[in-house]
Enzyme design. Structure first.
Site, PDB file in Angstrom:
ATOM      1  N   GLU A  54      -0.136  -1.092   5.645  1.00 40.94           N
ATOM      2  CA  GLU A  54       0.937  -0.670   6.547  1.00 40.94           C
ATOM      3  C   GLU A  54       0.830   0.812   6.851  1.00 40.94           C
ATOM      4  O   GLU A  54       1.155   1.249   7.963  1.00 40.94           O
ATOM      5  CB  GLU A  54       2.301  -0.976   5.914  1.00 40.94           C
ATOM      6  CG  GLU A  54       3.500  -0.730   6.838  1.00 40.94           C
ATOM      7  CD  GLU A  54       4.053   0.699   6.772  1.00 40.94           C
ATOM      8  OE1 GLU A  54       4.901   1.034   7.622  1.00 40.94           O
ATOM      9  OE2 GLU A  54       3.623   1.474   5.882  1.00 40.94           O
ATOM     10  N   ASP A  91       0.816  -1.210   0.000  1.00 42.41           N
ATOM     11  CA  ASP A  91       0.000   0.000   0.000  1.00 42.41           C
ATOM     12  C   ASP A  91       0.846   1.255   0.000  1.00 42.41           C
ATOM     13  O   ASP A  91       2.008   1.259   0.413  1.00 42.41           O
ATOM     14  CB  ASP A  91      -0.968   0.000   1.172  1.00 42.41           C
ATOM     15  CG  ASP A  91      -0.266   0.048   2.527  1.00 42.41           C
ATOM     16  OD1 ASP A  91       0.731  -0.685   2.698  1.00 42.41           O
ATOM     17  OD2 ASP A  91      -0.701   0.814   3.406  1.00 42.41           O
TER      18      ASP A  91
END
Length: 346
Positions: A119, A67
């Site tokens: 994350e 991400d």
């Protein structure tokens, strides 16, 4: 550098994967890692998992996040530089892990590469990973430069504070909601200063006022506090409960700081690979927070953080990576994996 490695990272950067919307990249990596010789699947959290080697052998786990934050420059190549969101944080480090693990020896070991989700928010992917695997050693992919090895990351406490007060005239001496919010923020800052015993940024709690909104009747704050290893979280929250001024305080995240053993087999393996390419390894303590903070306390195995790229470019409009550095990092990590595999076989 092999064209295949360049194409992998370029393709990854070209697939948008803002936190919470990583599925397209995850499915791409499941197919791509399969073509690189991994057994692959998507797990229940949406992580892309690839495995090489005997499933019964000692496991070396490499995890990097898929991400990104929103925005960033449009993906493009300018000579040796690849621009785009995620080139540094952290598709470059994740691609490095895939390439290195695909080329490393699997004699007596297995490699698991995990591209994890979210994350940049609250570590959903890493939390799931921590419960599902029990590696013998691990690497987390974050940018520290090809000659840098991350050995510590600060923790994070996320606070949301809402406070209200009756409408009054602005000339009234009664406390307004906006004033109560400002006073609460100052209390957080003062507490951090009161428990500071070192001037080093890694060793002291640092508060940031992420969001501020409201007026004299209602106000809201979002505060992040980056905390060092050993920070007394219960004492902090006990203090906060006494200064809320009838406001509502919610703690959204309690991720502790972590510092790994700089003498571990994983750190030494990376340092050997860096020295073999003529550089002096730099051990780094970072003021941000990473998935290392989630997985290391659960696994308690030798670990380190590695990946190419300049972390100063994280989340910026100029995010880019030098492809030559990416190529060198692949070689360093591959050699480190071979060195570590030899250690585990013994």
């Amino acid at each position: 550098m092999p064209r295949r490695a360049e194409d992998l990272l370029t393709s990854m950067v070209g697939i948008p994967s803002v936190s919470g919307d990583e599925d397209a990249l995850a499915r791409f990596l499941v197919e791509e890692m399969r073509a690189w010789g991994f057994d692959t699947h998507l797990d229940e959290a949406g992580n892309a998992i690839g495995r090489r080697g005997d499933p019964a052998a000692p496991m070396i786990l490499l995890t990097g996040h898929m991400d990104t934050v929103p925005g960033g420059p449009a993906p493009r190549r300018d000579g040796d530089l690849l621009y785009g969101r995620g080139t540094v944080d952290a598709k470059g480090p994740l691609a490095t892990m895939i390439c290195a693990a695909a080329d490393a020896s699997v004699d007596g070991v297995q490699y698991v590469v995990a591209g994890v989700v979210e994350e940049e928010t609250y570590g959903k992917g890493a939390t799931h990973l921590a419960e599902c695997f029990r590696p013998a050693a691990g690497f987390v992919g974050e940018p520290n430069g090809w000659a840098g090895v991350g050995i510590g990351y600060k923790g994070r406490t996320m606070l949301r504070y809402d406070v209200s007060r009756p409408w009054v005239h602005t000339a009234s001496p009664e406390e307004k909601a906006s004033e109560a919010a400002v006073a609460f923020w100052q209390d957080v800052v003062d507490y951090c200063a009161s428990v500071t015993t070192s001037e080093k940024a890694f060793d002291r709690p640092i508060a940031t006022l992420n969001e501020l909104s409201g007026d004299i009747s209602a106000a809201r704050l979002v505060i992040s506090v980056r905390t060092p290893p050993g920070f007394d979280q219960p004492a902090f929250e006990d203090y906060l409960s006494g200064v809320t001024r009838d406001g509502v305080l919610k703690v959204d995240d309690r991720t502790p700081g972590v510092r790994v053993d700089h003498r571990s087999t994983v750190v030494r393996a990376l340092c050997a690979g860096i020295r073999a390419r003529g550089a002096r390894p730099t051990l780094k303590l970072k003021t941000g927070t990473a998935d290392l903070n989630i997985v290391e306390p659960r696994w308690q195995v030798p670990m380190a953080v590695y990946g190419p790229g300049d972390s100063a470019l994280d989340h910026t409009d100029d995010e880019h990576i030098a492809m030559s550095e990416y190529a060198t990092a692949i070689d360093v990590l591959r050699d480190a994996l071979n060195h570590l595999a030899g250690e585990l076989r013994r």
